[in-house]
Each structure stands twice: as C-alpha cells, then as structure tokens.
Design a protein around this motif. Structure first.
Motif, PDB file in Angstrom:
ATOM      1  N   LYS A   1       0.828  -1.207   0.000  1.00 40.40           N
ATOM      2  CA  LYS A   1       0.000   0.000   0.000  1.00 40.40           C
ATOM      3  C   LYS A   1       0.864   1.260   0.000  1.00 40.40           C
ATOM      4  O   LYS A   1       0.587   2.216  -0.740  1.00 40.40           O
ATOM      5  CB  LYS A   1      -0.920  -0.007   1.228  1.00 40.40           C
ATOM      6  N   LEU A   2       1.904   1.268   0.830  1.00 42.82           N
ATOM      7  CA  LEU A   2       2.789   2.434   0.856  1.00 42.82           C
ATOM      8  C   LEU A   2       3.476   2.629  -0.492  1.00 42.82           C
ATOM      9  O   LEU A   2       3.590   3.759  -0.986  1.00 42.82           O
ATOM     10  CB  LEU A   2       3.834   2.265   1.951  1.00 42.82           C
ATOM     11  N   THR A   3       3.929   1.524  -1.089  1.00 47.05           N
ATOM     12  CA  THR A   3       4.586   1.622  -2.393  1.00 47.05           C
ATOM     13  C   THR A   3       3.616   2.145  -3.446  1.00 47.05           C
ATOM     14  O   THR A   3       3.966   3.024  -4.254  1.00 47.05           O
ATOM     15  CB  THR A   3       5.122   0.244  -2.808  1.00 47.05           C
TER      16      THR A   3
ATOM     17  N   LEU B   1      12.130   6.727 -12.852  1.00 45.76           N
ATOM     18  CA  LEU B   1      11.968   7.243 -11.495  1.00 45.76           C
ATOM     19  C   LEU B   1      10.928   6.451 -10.715  1.00 45.76           C
ATOM     20  O   LEU B   1      11.109   6.152  -9.525  1.00 45.76           O
ATOM     21  CB  LEU B   1      11.568   8.717 -11.535  1.00 45.76           C
ATOM     22  N   LEU B   2       9.817   6.089 -11.372  1.00 48.26           N
ATOM     23  CA  LEU B   2       8.781   5.313 -10.698  1.00 48.26           C
ATOM     24  C   LEU B   2       9.306   3.942 -10.278  1.00 48.26           C
ATOM     25  O   LEU B   2       9.020   3.463  -9.168  1.00 48.26           O
ATOM     26  CB  LEU B   2       7.560   5.162 -11.604  1.00 48.26           C
ATOM     27  N   ALA B   3      10.078   3.312 -11.156  1.00 47.44           N
ATOM     28  CA  ALA B   3      10.639   2.004 -10.815  1.00 47.44           C
ATOM     29  C   ALA B   3      11.610   2.109  -9.643  1.00 47.44           C
ATOM     30  O   ALA B   3      11.583   1.291  -8.704  1.00 47.44           O
ATOM     31  CB  ALA B   3      11.336   1.396 -12.041  1.00 47.44           C
ATOM     32  N   LEU B   4      12.477   3.139  -9.674  1.00 49.40           N
ATOM     33  CA  LEU B   4      13.416   3.326  -8.569  1.00 49.40           C
ATOM     34  C   LEU B   4      12.684   3.647  -7.270  1.00 49.40           C
ATOM     35  O   LEU B   4      13.053   3.137  -6.196  1.00 49.40           O
ATOM     36  CB  LEU B   4      14.398   4.450  -8.910  1.00 49.40           C
ATOM     37  N   LEU B   5      11.637   4.468  -7.366  1.00 50.05           N
ATOM     38  CA  LEU B   5      10.872   4.804  -6.168  1.00 50.05           C
ATOM     39  C   LEU B   5      10.178   3.573  -5.604  1.00 50.05           C
ATOM     40  O   LEU B   5      10.147   3.368  -4.385  1.00 50.05           O
ATOM     41  CB  LEU B   5       9.844   5.895  -6.490  1.00 50.05           C
ATOM     42  N   ALA B   6       9.611   2.747  -6.472  1.00 53.23           N
ATOM     43  CA  ALA B   6       8.932   1.536  -5.999  1.00 53.23           C
ATOM     44  C   ALA B   6       9.913   0.622  -5.275  1.00 53.23           C
ATOM     45  O   ALA B   6       9.622   0.101  -4.187  1.00 53.23           O
ATOM     46  CB  ALA B   6       8.273   0.815  -7.169  1.00 53.23           C
ATOM     47  N   ALA B   7      11.109   0.434  -5.876  1.00 52.38           N
ATOM     48  CA  ALA B   7      12.101  -0.436  -5.242  1.00 52.38           C
ATOM     49  C   ALA B   7      12.579   0.160  -3.910  1.00 52.38           C
ATOM     50  O   ALA B   7      12.687  -0.555  -2.902  1.00 52.38           O
ATOM     51  CB  ALA B   7      13.285  -0.643  -6.183  1.00 52.38           C
ATOM     52  N   ALA B   8      12.851   1.475  -3.902  1.00 46.68           N
ATOM     53  CA  ALA B   8      13.321   2.107  -2.667  1.00 46.68           C
ATOM     54  C   ALA B   8      12.236   2.080  -1.588  1.00 46.68           C
ATOM     55  O   ALA B   8      12.534   1.870  -0.403  1.00 46.68           O
ATOM     56  CB  ALA B   8      13.749   3.548  -2.946  1.00 46.68           C
ATOM     57  N   THR B   9      10.978   2.283  -1.991  1.00 49.70           N
ATOM     58  CA  THR B   9       9.891   2.261  -1.012  1.00 49.70           C
ATOM     59  C   THR B   9       9.712   0.877  -0.418  1.00 49.70           C
ATOM     60  O   THR B   9       9.502   0.726   0.791  1.00 49.70           O
ATOM     61  CB  THR B   9       8.588   2.733  -1.670  1.00 49.70           C
ATOM     62  N   LEU B  10       9.796  -0.159  -1.263  1.00 49.71           N
ATOM     63  CA  LEU B  10       9.671  -1.523  -0.752  1.00 49.71           C
ATOM     64  C   LEU B  10      10.785  -1.846   0.238  1.00 49.71           C
ATOM     65  O   LEU B  10      10.536  -2.412   1.314  1.00 49.71           O
ATOM     66  CB  LEU B  10       9.702  -2.517  -1.918  1.00 49.71           C
ATOM     67  N   MET B  11      12.013  -1.456  -0.114  1.00 50.87           N
ATOM     68  CA  MET B  11      13.125  -1.735   0.788  1.00 50.87           C
ATOM     69  C   MET B  11      13.006  -0.924   2.082  1.00 50.87           C
ATOM     70  O   MET B  11      13.202  -1.450   3.183  1.00 50.87           O
ATOM     71  CB  MET B  11      14.445  -1.421   0.087  1.00 50.87           C
ATOM     72  N   GLY B  12      12.683   0.359   1.937  1.00 52.42           N
ATOM     73  CA  GLY B  12      12.551   1.195   3.135  1.00 52.42           C
ATOM     74  C   GLY B  12      11.385   0.768   4.016  1.00 52.42           C
ATOM     75  O   GLY B  12      11.497   0.755   5.249  1.00 52.42           O
ATOM     76  N   ALA B  13      10.250   0.419   3.382  1.00 52.20           N
ATOM     77  CA  ALA B  13       9.097  -0.018   4.168  1.00 52.20           C
ATOM     78  C   ALA B  13       9.389  -1.335   4.875  1.00 52.20           C
ATOM     79  O   ALA B  13       8.979  -1.535   6.026  1.00 52.20           O
ATOM     80  CB  ALA B  13       7.871  -0.161   3.261  1.00 52.20           C
TER      81      ALA B  13
END
Length: 514
Positions: A14-16, A187-199
C-alpha cells in the motif's frame, strides 16, 4: 456455514502504491506544464519571426513591379527572412510565400509563377486581404500539417501571404514527451524499489511484534519485542508500550498461577487441619455410641478431649475467617494508636502466662501510628504467642520499638530459641506452614500478622539461624497529617507493668510458623 474470506493487503504494498501514484501524478503534472511552456515558447518564436517579416515588408513599401525588377531573388528572401533568434539547434521550419492580387488570385512573385503548394496556401487562407488588414496570425493546415500564417499588404494593393510550418514544434514536443515518459518510468521504478526496501526495514519491528504475539499465544510468556539500532519514534514507543503490557500480562499470569496454587494448597491444608479435630470428635462419639466408655472418668476424659478439639477447630475457623476478611481488603478504621501501649500490654500478658521467661521491652514513651487498634493488637499478640508456643520458657525474649529518621515505626521481636533455617524463615508467613519440629499452633498466626501489616501499608520480615533464635521486624509507615508523635524508646524496662489505658488485652490467636 462457510465464513467469508477477507482479502488482506500488505502495508508495504500500500505504501509503495501510494508513493508511486503520487509520483506519477507529479510527473504527469510537471510534464504537462513543461510541454505547455515549450509549445508556447516555440510558437511564440515563430510568431515573432512572421511578425518581423510582415513589418519589414510593409515598411519597405514595395510594389509587385518593384519586387520583380530586383535582380536577385535571394537578396529579397534574405530581407524577408532574417535568421531565427533563439531557435537553438532546432531545424529551420518550412516557410511558404504567395502573392495574392487585388482580385484574390495568386500572381507571379519574384519572377516565379505560383506553385501548387502556394495555391493551396491561398485557398486555405480564405480572405487573405482581411488577414493582412487585421494584423492577426492565423493557424492553417496544408495536407494535414499545421502552419502559422500572416498577411502583408504591398504598396499596389497586392497581399503577400507568409506561412511557417509548426510541424517541427509538434515533433519536438513528441520527443520531449517520450523523454519525460522514459525518465518518469525510471523514477517510478526506482521509487517503488526504494519504497519496498525502506518499508520492509521500517516495518520490521511490526513483524517482530507479530512473531512475539504468536510466540506468546503458543505459551511463551517470556518473549519480548526486540529493539532496533535506528528505531522510528512512533514504532519504538509502540514497542516499549507493548513490552510493558506483556510484562504486566506475564506478571498477572504468574500471580494468578501462584494464587491458584496457594489457594489449592490452602484448601488442602485447611481440609487437613479441620479433618484432624473432626476425626477425633467422631472417634470419641463412636466409642460412646458403642458403649465403650463405661466408666465416668473415661466419659469425662472423652468429653474433655472433644471440647478441646472443638475449641481448636473453632480457633482455626476464626483465623480462616480473619484471613478471608483481610484478603478482601476491608476498609480499616484508622486512628492514632499508641503502639508502645499495645506492646506493654502484650508483654504483660506474656509475663503473666510465663513468669519465668526473661523478657526485655524497649518501648518507653508514646509511639503513635495511624492504624486499626484491634489489628495492631493482634499483630503484637501473635508475635509474642509465636515465641511462647515455639520456644522454651527459659529462652530470653527482646521486644523493641523505635522510630526512624523518616518517621517509620519499627517493631522488633527477637528470641534466643531454637531458630530456624533461612529457607524456613522465608516461608514462615505462608498459611499453615510449620517448620520441622514445631509445636502447637494452626500455622495461621504469622499469616495474619503479614496480612494485617500489609493492610496498614507496612512490611514484615523474619530472619533466623538454627540454634540462634528468630527475629521478626514489623515496619509501619509514618503517621500522616503532621509531625509524628512520640519520642525515642531506649530505656529498658522489665515486663509486668500494668496497662496504662483501655481495657484488658484480648487473647492472641495461637501463632504458627515454626
């Protein structure tokens, strides 16, 4: 009946999704604004060039004949088409010229007959003379391609139409849109990956909480949520609160189990203690019923034994009732009580019962505490009764009463009797506990002492060594509502003083514990 299944969604997903959607909206908005600005800038550059060409032609005031008399068409084109300013690396857009005579038809211009493309431009313009008079810039389409067109009037009434293609503008916008889409997708792909890792890293404590809760549900009450090196404030607060709650749950569970075990042991001990006198009474009644007590002396002896056992059972029931009432935490009638008077009364009772026992009392002066007089009198009486029942009459007893610097009143009863092992001293306040070799008593007297003292917010401890006697210390909180009354008690006085006030002391319950 089959229960409906509820779909569960991962919080990380959900956050991603929320972050990706928000970034996508931001990229779309930024792309739209940038494309709108780029289009406005490029079209404005074309419009400025067309306007400059029209103004230059009109200022020259040339006629069609003068234009045709020029020797070089290239010089005329250079005059009409100055270099584009600020066009950057963009390709030079296509520009079409056509001369429209007063009759509204294309005419020869610069020695060149109108081409088919120029005729299409004249036809698409509609009324070129009106366009020249309005000084407006019109948008036309030739073979589906967009153009920007203006009209200029010559000195002899001829109108020159000038149109510049805007196809390059749309192509540039299309390339910019592709670049924005590609960069935005990256950017969307990088954000999705970073959000998944950070979350995952941020929500790891929640997974620890789930694992801890599962372990506790399986019976491991000692599990706690582990801490992290760089915790999030809110999650760390939740972890601390959850661990605190788990500690309370474990303590409550342990307390409940211990209380249940004590209750089972208490019921078993009470049943055993009550069964002994009842068995004795039943035995004597059976002897009497069978006529086996023929002699008057035997009947008197049996009656005396039954009376003694009934008295013992009555005392046991009274003590059980006292403990039950104390367990319910009744509201005490607190008032100022002179504890030194209660100590001297109990010492006088002990001296009357065992006149040959060496007894020393250090309780000179008033020592006022806030408490229930009957309960405190029972505490002092049970402590001395414990000494009387479990020590030889020749064993010395010392009773001390003092007040600490903080206002706490400390009562100490020490004897030189047989003492007890440290492990037995730790259990002396357990109900029905009697140490090996203990004499008479129900084993409830010291339990009553502890219950009464704790109801007064005090503490009681016992320390003993085999062969060196036992020391019991009762500590009561300072008197509330002002300066503690009473002075120091230091002078030793022998037992036997008469009570200074109140009526006679009640007979203390037979104390157990040794």
């Amino acid at each position: 009946m089959r229960l409906p299944r509820h779909r569960t969604h991962s919080l990380r997903a959900k956050l991603t999704l929320v972050n990706v959607v928000l970034l996508a909206l931001g990229i779309a908005l930024a792309t739209g604004v940038s494309l709108f600005g780029l289009r406005h800038y490029l079209l404005d550059a074309i419009d400025r060039e067309l306007t400059a060409s029209r103004q230059g032609l009109e200022r020259a005031a040339l006629t069609l004949h003068e234009v045709e008399s020029l020797s070089a068409l290239a010089s005329i084109r250079d005059k009409l088409l100055p270099e584009y300013a600020g066009a950057g690396t963009l390709p030079r857009p296509e520009t079409i010229f056509v001369a429209i005579g007063p009759e509204g038809h294309p005419v020869t211009f610069g020695g060149m007959a109108p081409t088919e493309r120029q005729r299409e431009l004249a036809a698409a313009a509609g009324d070129p003379h009106a366009l020249a008079r309005s000084d407006a810039i019109d948008t036309l389409r030739l073979d589906g391609d967009p153009y920007r067109a203006v009209g200029a009037s010559l000195g002899d009434g001829t109108t020159v139409l000038m149109a510049t293609s805007t196809k390059a503008v749309h192509q540039s916008m299309g390339r910019a849109l592709k670049v924005d889409f590609a960069f935005g997708g990256l950017l969307l792909a990088l954000l999705a990956a970073a959000t998944l890792m950070g979350a995952r890293r941020t929500l790891r404590p929640l997974e620890d909480m789930v694992e801890t809760a599962s372990a506790i549900a399986e019976g491991d009450l000692t599990r706690r949520v582990p801490g992290r090196h760089d915790p999030v404030t809110e999650i760390e607060q939740l972890r601390l609160a959850l661990n605190s709650m788990l500690q309370q749950v474990e303590s409550a569970y342990v307390t409940r189990e211990r209380s249940a075990a004590q209750l089972r042991r208490f019921v078993a001990d009470a049943s055993h203690e009550l069964r002994t006198p009842l068995s004795a009474i039943r035995g004597y009644l059976q002897l009497y019923d069978k006529g086996m007590l023929g002699e008057p002396a035997e009947r008197d002896r049996a009656l005396s034994r039954m009376t003694a056992e009934a008295d013992r059972m009555s005392r046991l029931v009274d003590e059980l009732l006292t403990l039950a009432r104390l367990d319910q935490r009744p509201r005490l009638r607190l008032r100022p009580v002179d504890l030194s008077r209660l100590v001297r009364d109990a010492a006088d009772d002990l001296a009357a019962q065992q006149p040959r026992r060496p007894l020393t009392v250090r309780a000179a002066g008033a020592m006022v505490v806030q408490g229930d007089e009957q309960g405190l009198r029972q505490v002092v009486g049970n402590l001395l009764a414990n000494v009387r029942c479990h020590t030889e009459e020749s064993a010395p007893v010392r009773v001390g009463l003092s007040r600490s610097a903080g206002g706490e009143v400390r009562l100490t009863v020490a004897d030189d009797g047989p003492g007890m092992r440290p492990e037995d001293a730790d259990r002396i306040f357990d109900r029905f506990f009697r140490a090996d070799g203990a004499g008479a008593g129900t084993g409830l007297g010291m339990s009553i002492v502890q219950a009464v003292v704790e109801s007064h917010a005090g503490t009681v401890t016992a320390t003993g060594t085999p062969g060196r006697g036992l020391t019991v210390t009762v500590t009561l909180p300072p008197r509330r509502g002002g300066e503690p009354a009473g002075g120091r008690a230091s002078a030793a006085e022998p037992a036997g003083r008469a009570a200074e006030a109140a009526g006679p002391a009640t007979e203390p319950a037979a104390a157990g514990g040794r």
